[in-house]
Design a protein around this motif. Structure first.
Motif, PDB file in Angstrom:
ATOM      1  N   UNK A 105       0.716  -1.083   0.079  1.00 24.15           N
ATOM      2  CA  UNK A 105       0.087  -0.064  -0.016  1.00 24.15           C
ATOM      3  C   UNK A 105       0.852   1.428  -0.090  1.00 24.15           C
ATOM      4  N   UNK A 106       0.488   2.268  -0.575  1.00 23.77           N
ATOM      5  CA  UNK A 106       0.948   3.747  -0.383  1.00 23.77           C
ATOM      6  C   UNK A 106      -0.153   4.763   0.040  1.00 23.77           C
ATOM      7  N   UNK A 107       0.551   5.703   0.648  1.00 25.87           N
ATOM      8  CA  UNK A 107      -0.392   7.025   1.145  1.00 25.87           C
ATOM      9  C   UNK A 107      -0.223   8.074   0.425  1.00 25.87           C
ATOM     10  N   UNK A 108      -0.967   8.987   0.531  1.00 24.13           N
ATOM     11  CA  UNK A 108      -0.612  10.457  -0.147  1.00 24.13           C
ATOM     12  C   UNK A 108      -0.415  11.385   1.019  1.00 24.13           C
ATOM     13  N   UNK A 109       0.511  12.188   0.645  1.00 25.43           N
ATOM     14  CA  UNK A 109       1.079  13.190   1.545  1.00 25.43           C
ATOM     15  C   UNK A 109       0.253  14.467   2.010  1.00 25.43           C
ATOM     16  N   UNK A 110       0.056  14.450   3.393  1.00 31.20           N
ATOM     17  CA  UNK A 110      -1.355  15.518   3.411  1.00 31.20           C
ATOM     18  C   UNK A 110      -0.200  16.917   3.919  1.00 31.20           C
ATOM     19  N   UNK A 111       0.971  16.920   3.846  1.00 36.16           N
ATOM     20  CA  UNK A 111       1.712  18.109   4.243  1.00 36.16           C
ATOM     21  C   UNK A 111       1.654  18.566   5.347  1.00 36.16           C
ATOM     22  N   UNK A 112       1.287  18.135   6.622  1.00 34.49           N
ATOM     23  CA  UNK A 112       0.639  18.541   7.739  1.00 34.49           C
ATOM     24  C   UNK A 112       1.639  19.333   8.455  1.00 34.49           C
ATOM     25  N   UNK A 113       3.025  18.928   8.349  1.00 34.91           N
ATOM     26  CA  UNK A 113       4.098  19.684   9.002  1.00 34.91           C
ATOM     27  C   UNK A 113       4.162  21.315   8.158  1.00 34.91           C
ATOM     28  N   UNK A 114       4.416  20.884   6.936  1.00 35.11           N
ATOM     29  CA  UNK A 114       4.413  22.283   6.068  1.00 35.11           C
ATOM     30  C   UNK A 114       3.130  23.238   6.183  1.00 35.11           C
ATOM     31  N   UNK A 115       1.930  22.640   6.538  1.00 36.57           N
ATOM     32  CA  UNK A 115       0.797  23.489   6.581  1.00 36.57           C
ATOM     33  C   UNK A 115       0.898  24.175   8.009  1.00 36.57           C
ATOM     34  N   UNK A 116       1.562  23.347   9.192  1.00 36.79           N
ATOM     35  CA  UNK A 116       1.375  23.941  10.415  1.00 36.79           C
ATOM     36  C   UNK A 116       2.383  24.986  10.328  1.00 36.79           C
ATOM     37  N   UNK A 117       3.852  24.755   9.705  1.00 32.97           N
ATOM     38  CA  UNK A 117       4.706  25.813   9.581  1.00 32.97           C
ATOM     39  C   UNK A 117       4.150  27.147   9.103  1.00 32.97           C
TER      40      UNK A 117
END
Length: 335
Positions: A105-117
């Motif tokens: 399986x693979x998952x998409x990148x939600x960019x949580x850290x970049x959005x938080x920054x």
């Protein structure tokens, strides 16, 4: 993850629980798998209340619904004997399901850290791509490519809205205004709509769920019969049909914006606490001239959160209120 070796008739599971807009954003990947992996059988796992969003998609073999009993749906999924799981939800629930299925399986990148920054420090390190592009990045093990043809939304004949049910003076065309949003700071405020609607050359139909019905009633009371409130009265497909028959769509950052994008409608979107850089602006790669995004980029508190807030933290909602109502109406009136 490296490319995966698939059998002659592969079975692929896509996980995307919610919401309407995000589910619709998976349709380019679904179409690409169907056309580029011959004889692939595509299944999708969604929250039960959103199953109708993809019910008429011709590229899906089977829709599995997720409610409260995760173990039950996992046991059902195990019997399907999938070859690959594409996790486009990327949450703890979807991770657990992938783990229990014990499949590649693979998952998409939600960019949580970049959005938080960006929201906390106002430093933008976000990539210049759309969520759909990140969905395709997650699908790289399948060796599929984006065909660039945008989103899909299929309205069944049985749920097409008959515009004869609208007031007679709507027969020469109308503007659809989408009132819903998951957070208040993503919604177009009522005072802004009070400025815009009188400048429009066509009457307007207000679209939204039951929670937006009271706002719709207030706009009707203040602006009269050139405003028609149909919030909370139709199904997803009926609202989509109404959007499809409109001349143009005025919206905040909400789910039905992607319905309009899938139907190739002109879209005027107003951005408050959220920003297009998060990657969920109208996805219309072949019709970029059909959408216009209005935002006040100079306001330093934007974006104020990844998801937005019920009310403006600063109590002034400058990000929406400073958008020029005249320029918005002028852009819409060309259609």
């Amino acid at each position: 993850m490296d490319a995966i070796q698939l059998p002659a008739r592969p079975k692929i599971l896509i996980i995307r629980f919610n919401a309407i807009g995000d589910i619709i954003l998976t349709t380019p990947v679904i179409r690409a798998i169907h056309h580029q992996i011959k004889q692939a059988e595509i299944h999708i796992l969604v929250n039960q209340k959103y199953q109708n969003v993809l019910a008429n998609n011709p590229y899906i073999s089977k829709i599995h619904t997720y409610s409260n009993n995760k173990n039950q749906v996992v046991e059902q999924l195990k019997t399907e004997q999938f070859n690959f799981v594409l996790d486009l939800q990327n949450t703890r629930k979807s991770h657990k399901i992938c783990h229990q299925l014990n499949l590649p399986h693979s998952s998409f990148n939600k960019l949580k850290i970049k959005k938080l920054i960006y929201t906390r420090l106002k430093i933008n390190t976000l990539p210049l791509n759309h969520i759909v592009d990140r969905y395709f990045d997650a699908a790289k093990p399948l060796l599929i490519v984006n065909d660039g043809q945008g989103l899909d939304f299929n309205i069944p004949e049985t749920e097409k809205f008959n515009t004869d049910n609208l007031p007679i003076f709507f027969e020469d065309g109308f503007i659809a205004i989408l009132l819903d949003a998951d957070k208040g700071t993503k919604k177009i405020p009522i005072n802004k709509l009070m400025e815009i609607i009188p400048m429009l050359l066509k009457p307007v139909v207000l679209i939204g769920d039951k929670n937006s019905s009271a706002i719709g009633d207030e706009l009707v009371n203040r602006l009269g019969d050139r405003v028609y409130n149909i919030c909370g009265q139709l199904s997803v497909n009926q609202y989509a049909s109404l959007i499809d028959q409109s001349l143009c769509v005025l919206t905040g950052d909400n789910d039905y914006m992607q319905v309009a994008a899938a139907l190739r409608k002109p879209i005027c979107s107003l951005w408050g606490s959220s920003i297009p850089e998060f990657g969920n602006y109208p996805y219309m790669p072949t019709d970029r001239e059909l959408f216009r995004m209005f935002e006040i980029c100079s306001i330093k508190c934007r974006p104020c959160g990844k998801r937005g807030f019920r009310k403006c933290p600063h109590r002034n909602f400058k990000c929406m209120n400073r958008i020029s109502s005249f320029e918005v109406a002028e852009w819409i009136n060309q259609f």
